[in-house]
Design an enzyme around this catalytic site. Structure first.
Site, mmCIF file in Angstrom:
data_model
loop_
_atom_site.group_PDB
_atom_site.id
_atom_site.type_symbol
_atom_site.label_atom_id
_atom_site.label_comp_id
_atom_site.label_asym_id
_atom_site.label_seq_id
_atom_site.Cartn_x
_atom_site.Cartn_y
_atom_site.Cartn_z
ATOM 1 N N ASN A 108 -9.853 -0.293 -2.660
ATOM 2 C CA ASN A 108 -8.436 -0.144 -2.322
ATOM 3 C C ASN A 108 -7.603 -0.746 -3.453
ATOM 4 O OD1 ASN A 108 -5.827 -0.363 -1.335
ATOM 5 N ND2 ASN A 108 -6.425 -1.153 0.669
ATOM 6 N N CYS A 147 0.802 -1.227 0.000
ATOM 7 C CA CYS A 147 0.000 0.000 0.000
ATOM 8 C C CYS A 147 0.835 1.277 0.000
ATOM 9 C CB CYS A 147 -0.947 -0.001 1.200
ATOM 10 S SG CYS A 147 -2.193 -1.301 1.131
ATOM 11 N N HIS A 198 -3.702 7.296 1.124
ATOM 12 C CA HIS A 198 -3.933 5.985 0.528
ATOM 13 C C HIS A 198 -5.370 5.569 0.788
ATOM 14 C CE1 HIS A 198 -3.974 1.770 -0.223
ATOM 15 N NE2 HIS A 198 -3.931 1.432 1.060
#
Length: 335
Positions: free
Chosen positions: A292, A115, A262
């Site tokens: 995501n 991530c 993020h």
């Protein structure tokens, strides 16, 4: 010493939209359940009938970024490709992009920081440019999650979250003082590695071992996430990384014009926004549409915000991410 400046941005997401209601064909869930926990309404998953892969999506996003930078593929000196889902176990996606775009035999580096991958990749590119080694670097974040998700009720805690997509930025040398990337800040805490992990296939749990076991209860080859544990750490580390970036440049939270977090969970982003007392127009979220997308999420969101005119010359832009590893970091940019 030179500075590095973003000169081109681009993103690409598959056409195939998967809504929360669509997921009910594979698992016990609902639109309300997913939105309440994650803020996600839909995501993009690659249609297997198309040509899209992690590398192909990265190349498509890169073409847009290079064109917007006013450059050609032959002007790029180096490629940095961030992903946790490469087309192949090896080689990595960077060399595939070099081939797909028919680029000269420039170097290609793969970053495996999940991530926070795009944040790490931007930091590496920034150092290469500031030291004078390269002039124009192509930085890509791309992910194909859908090919490796468990589409069942057992796997819903992870599967409902993730989407596919890619984003790219061209980072170029600049001699303009006070503009471009001001600083980057990177951290890790490996003792929590198993809290968000994909254990197999890997060299410690190789493919024949999984196949020979033939155990229907073996979930080691699907992503595992301890959601509550990750959430609690994320809100702390996000805040620390942002504060660290501001302090390094003598700035205050009031100086932030745009925060691009993020896109892990809308609740995390809202928590950070409230903590830093940022107005709605100073934080950009798109997890509602894309889920995501891991290493692609920050760059997709940054590109969309810029395309919508939410980022302008002179703005202070902060990028921040937290994820598996645990790894986290921030990049502070004067646009």
């Amino acid at each position: 010493m030179y500075s590095s400046k973003i000169t081109g941005l681009g993103y690409y997401v598959p056409d195939n939209v998967v809504t929360n209601d669509d997921l009910t064909q594979w698992m016990e869930t609902s639109d309300e359940w997913i939105q309440e926990r994650t803020g996600i309404k839909e995501r993009r998953w690659i249609d297997p009938k198309t040509e899209d892969t992690t590398s192909v999506m990265g190349a498509k996003a890169a073409k847009i970024a290079i064109e917007r930078a006013g450059l050609t593929k032959d002007d790029i000196d180096f490629i940095i490709f961030a992903t946790l889902s490469p087309d192949l176990y090896f080689p990595g996606g960077g060399v595939q992009v070099q081939d797909l775009l028919d680029m000269p035999t420039i170097g290609a580096l793969d970053v495996r920081n999940q991530c926070s991958g795009f944040i790490y990749a931007m930091s590496v590119a920034d150092q290469f440019i500031k030291t004078g080694m390269y002039k124009n670097i192509l930085v890509i974040g791309s992910e194909n999650h859908s090919g490796g998700l468990e589409r069942s009720t057992r796997g819903r805690g992870v599967t409902v979250i993730f989407g596919d997509g890619a984003g790219a930025a061209v980072l170029s040398r600049s001699e303009e003082e006070g503009k471009g990337i001001l600083s980057s800040h990177l951290h890790s805490e490996g003792k929590h590695a198993k809290e968000l992990v994909l254990e197999g296939p890997a060299t410690g749990r190789w493919v024949p071992e999984i196949i020979d076991a033939n155990d229907p209860d073996d979930v080691s080859y699907f992503p595992h996430m301890n959601g509550q544990f990750v959430f609690k750490h994320a809100v702390v580390r996000f805040s620390e990384a942002i504060v660290e970036g501001l302090q390094a440049n003598g700035l205050q939270k009031e100086d932030i014009d745009m925060l691009i977090p993020h896109q892990a969970n809308l609740r995390i982003a809202q928590f950070i926004q409230k903590k830093f007392q940022l107005a709605d127009d100073k934080v950009y979220n798109n997890i509602m549409k894309y889920g995501n997308t891991t290493a692609a999420s920050v760059i997709i969101a940054l590109t969309e915000a810029w395309e919508k005119g939410k980022i302008n010359d002179g703005d202070l832009v902060v990028l921040a991410a937290f994820g598996s590893g645990f790894t986290w970091g921030s990049v502070v940019i004067r646009w």
